[in-house]
Scaffold this motif. Structure first.
Motif, mmCIF file in Angstrom:
data_model
loop_
_atom_site.group_PDB
_atom_site.id
_atom_site.type_symbol
_atom_site.label_atom_id
_atom_site.label_comp_id
_atom_site.label_asym_id
_atom_site.label_seq_id
_atom_site.Cartn_x
_atom_site.Cartn_y
_atom_site.Cartn_z
ATOM 1 N N ASP A 1 0.873 -1.163 0.000
ATOM 2 C CA ASP A 1 0.000 0.000 0.000
ATOM 3 C C ASP A 1 0.920 1.225 0.000
ATOM 4 O OD1 ASP A 1 -1.289 2.242 1.836
ATOM 5 O OD2 ASP A 1 -2.941 1.108 0.920
ATOM 6 N N ILE A 2 0.709 2.169 -0.910
ATOM 7 C CA ILE A 2 1.596 3.331 -1.012
ATOM 8 C C ILE A 2 1.549 4.164 0.264
ATOM 9 C CG2 ILE A 2 1.960 5.546 -2.189
ATOM 10 C CD1 ILE A 2 1.283 4.165 -4.817
ATOM 11 N N GLY A 3 0.371 4.340 0.838
ATOM 12 C CA GLY A 3 0.232 5.175 2.034
ATOM 13 C C GLY A 3 0.877 4.593 3.277
ATOM 14 N N THR A 4 0.621 3.331 3.552
ATOM 15 C CA THR A 4 1.132 2.726 4.785
ATOM 16 C C THR A 4 2.506 2.091 4.608
ATOM 17 O OG1 THR A 4 0.124 0.561 4.338
ATOM 18 C CG2 THR A 4 -1.205 2.193 5.562
ATOM 19 N N ARG A 5 2.895 1.825 3.360
ATOM 20 C CA ARG A 5 4.169 1.148 3.036
ATOM 21 C C ARG A 5 4.220 -0.249 3.639
ATOM 22 N NH1 ARG A 5 8.755 4.871 1.801
ATOM 23 N NH2 ARG A 5 9.979 3.310 2.865
ATOM 24 N N LYS A 6 3.056 -0.884 3.727
ATOM 25 C CA LYS A 6 2.971 -2.240 4.274
ATOM 26 C C LYS A 6 2.495 -3.212 3.203
ATOM 27 C CE LYS A 6 2.607 -0.975 9.016
ATOM 28 N NZ LYS A 6 2.079 -1.286 10.309
ATOM 29 N N VAL A 7 2.887 -4.481 3.365
ATOM 30 C CA VAL A 7 2.540 -5.534 2.411
ATOM 31 C C VAL A 7 1.031 -5.745 2.397
ATOM 32 C CG1 VAL A 7 2.777 -7.995 1.884
ATOM 33 C CG2 VAL A 7 4.755 -6.712 2.715
ATOM 34 N N THR A 8 0.487 -5.788 1.173
ATOM 35 C CA THR A 8 -0.930 -6.136 1.016
ATOM 36 C C THR A 8 -1.077 -7.557 0.484
ATOM 37 O OG1 THR A 8 -0.993 -5.158 -1.209
ATOM 38 C CG2 THR A 8 -1.676 -3.759 0.644
ATOM 39 N N ARG A 9 -0.101 -7.989 -0.355
ATOM 40 C CA ARG A 9 -0.130 -9.345 -0.899
ATOM 41 C C ARG A 9 1.189 -9.609 -1.617
ATOM 42 N NH1 ARG A 9 -1.817 -9.830 -6.525
ATOM 43 N NH2 ARG A 9 -2.038 -7.750 -7.413
ATOM 44 N N THR A 10 1.367 -10.876 -2.051
ATOM 45 C CA THR A 10 2.512 -11.264 -2.870
ATOM 46 C C THR A 10 1.991 -11.996 -4.090
ATOM 47 O OG1 THR A 10 2.837 -13.388 -1.767
ATOM 48 C CG2 THR A 10 4.045 -11.500 -0.877
ATOM 49 N N SER A 11 2.823 -12.094 -5.110
ATOM 50 C CA SER A 11 2.464 -12.845 -6.310
ATOM 51 C C SER A 11 3.741 -13.292 -7.010
ATOM 52 C CB SER A 11 1.607 -11.994 -7.261
ATOM 53 O OG SER A 11 2.344 -10.873 -7.731
ATOM 54 N N THR A 12 3.600 -14.205 -7.951
ATOM 55 C CA THR A 12 4.730 -14.631 -8.778
ATOM 56 C C THR A 12 4.298 -14.532 -10.227
ATOM 57 O OG1 THR A 12 4.083 -16.954 -8.690
ATOM 58 C CG2 THR A 12 5.678 -16.207 -7.053
ATOM 59 N N SER A 13 5.288 -14.419 -11.092
ATOM 60 C CA SER A 13 5.004 -14.349 -12.520
ATOM 61 C C SER A 13 6.180 -14.925 -13.296
ATOM 62 C CB SER A 13 4.704 -12.908 -12.959
ATOM 63 O OG SER A 13 5.727 -12.045 -12.570
ATOM 64 N N ASP A 14 5.925 -15.223 -14.545
ATOM 65 C CA ASP A 14 6.938 -15.768 -15.438
ATOM 66 C C ASP A 14 7.965 -14.684 -15.743
ATOM 67 O OD1 ASP A 14 8.302 -17.299 -17.301
ATOM 68 O OD2 ASP A 14 6.843 -16.959 -18.887
ATOM 69 N N ALA A 15 9.239 -15.007 -15.715
ATOM 70 C CA ALA A 15 10.285 -14.017 -15.970
ATOM 71 C C ALA A 15 10.980 -14.214 -17.309
ATOM 72 C CB ALA A 15 11.320 -14.047 -14.854
ATOM 73 N N THR A 16 10.502 -15.144 -18.117
ATOM 74 C CA THR A 16 11.205 -15.420 -19.371
ATOM 75 C C THR A 16 11.120 -14.264 -20.361
ATOM 76 O OG1 THR A 16 9.265 -16.581 -20.212
ATOM 77 C CG2 THR A 16 11.006 -17.917 -19.187
ATOM 78 N N ASN A 17 10.136 -13.387 -20.205
ATOM 79 C CA ASN A 17 9.993 -12.256 -21.140
ATOM 80 C C ASN A 17 10.612 -10.969 -20.598
ATOM 81 O OD1 ASN A 17 8.531 -13.875 -22.928
ATOM 82 N ND2 ASN A 17 6.640 -13.485 -21.836
ATOM 83 N N TYR A 18 11.293 -11.033 -19.456
ATOM 84 C CA TYR A 18 11.839 -9.819 -18.845
ATOM 85 C C TYR A 18 13.305 -9.726 -19.019
ATOM 86 C CZ TYR A 18 7.296 -9.282 -16.709
ATOM 87 O OH TYR A 18 5.955 -9.113 -16.512
#
Length: 167
Positions: free
Chosen positions: A150-167
């Motif tokens: 969250d930009i305001g609180t600077r606290k974690v709201t969630r996590t995720s993963t994604s494919d990195a082959t295109n980065y």
């Protein structure tokens, strides 16, 4: 027949170079030169180079951070005791470490847990800032681990993963 012998010698040299003294694959070149409880901070710096970040702890100990690999696919943290001796080291970009991240943790907690993120992107309409780290999911598959704040609180709201082959 002669070329097969040459090929065998070359392959043996390549595989030997990539193994430690016990024949195990080397996680990071130079680690086999360091011994917990024996090596000094100077030894660590000699082997690993200049750390990206040094965190001074209240008790006088230090943590040295070393992002390594292509685009930071590995990040090593070295714990140095107040006596200047290497206490421990570990690669922190792991699924087990990612699972420790919980909603409500601060950006500082995440920074010290995972090291410097690869990228930081703000999505103002979503009031979200996302940090990502490139890691190897199964030693061969590049993935991105993302922490959403969250930009305001600077606290974690969630996590995720994604494919990195295109980065």
């Amino acid at each position: 027949m002669r070329w097969m012998r040459y090929l065998a010698v070359i392959l043996a040299a390549v595989f030997t170079f990539g193994c430690d003294n016990q024949g195990r694959p080397v996680q990071e070149f130079g680690l086999d030169k360091l011994s917990k409880g024996v090596s000094s901070e100077g030894d660590v710096r000699m082997v690993m180079g200049k750390p990206d970040t040094v965190r001074e702890e209240e008790d006088g100990s230090r943590t040295l951070e070393y992002p390594k690999g292509p685009e930071g696919a590995r990040t090593w943290m070295f714990s140095i005791g107040k006596d200047g001796v290497l206490r421990d080291y570990k690669q922190v970009l792991t699924e087990e470490n990612f699972a420790r991240i919980k909603q409500g943790m601060t950006q500082d907690e995440i920074r010290w847990m995972l090291g410097k993120p690869r990228t930081v992107v703000q999505y103002k309409l979503k009031n979200e800032e996302v940090w990502d780290w490139k890691y190897m999911a199964d030693s061969t598959t590049p993935r991105l681990f993302n922490v959403h704040f969250d930009i305001g609180t600077r606290k974690v709201t969630r996590t995720s993963t994604s494919d990195a082959t295109n980065y």
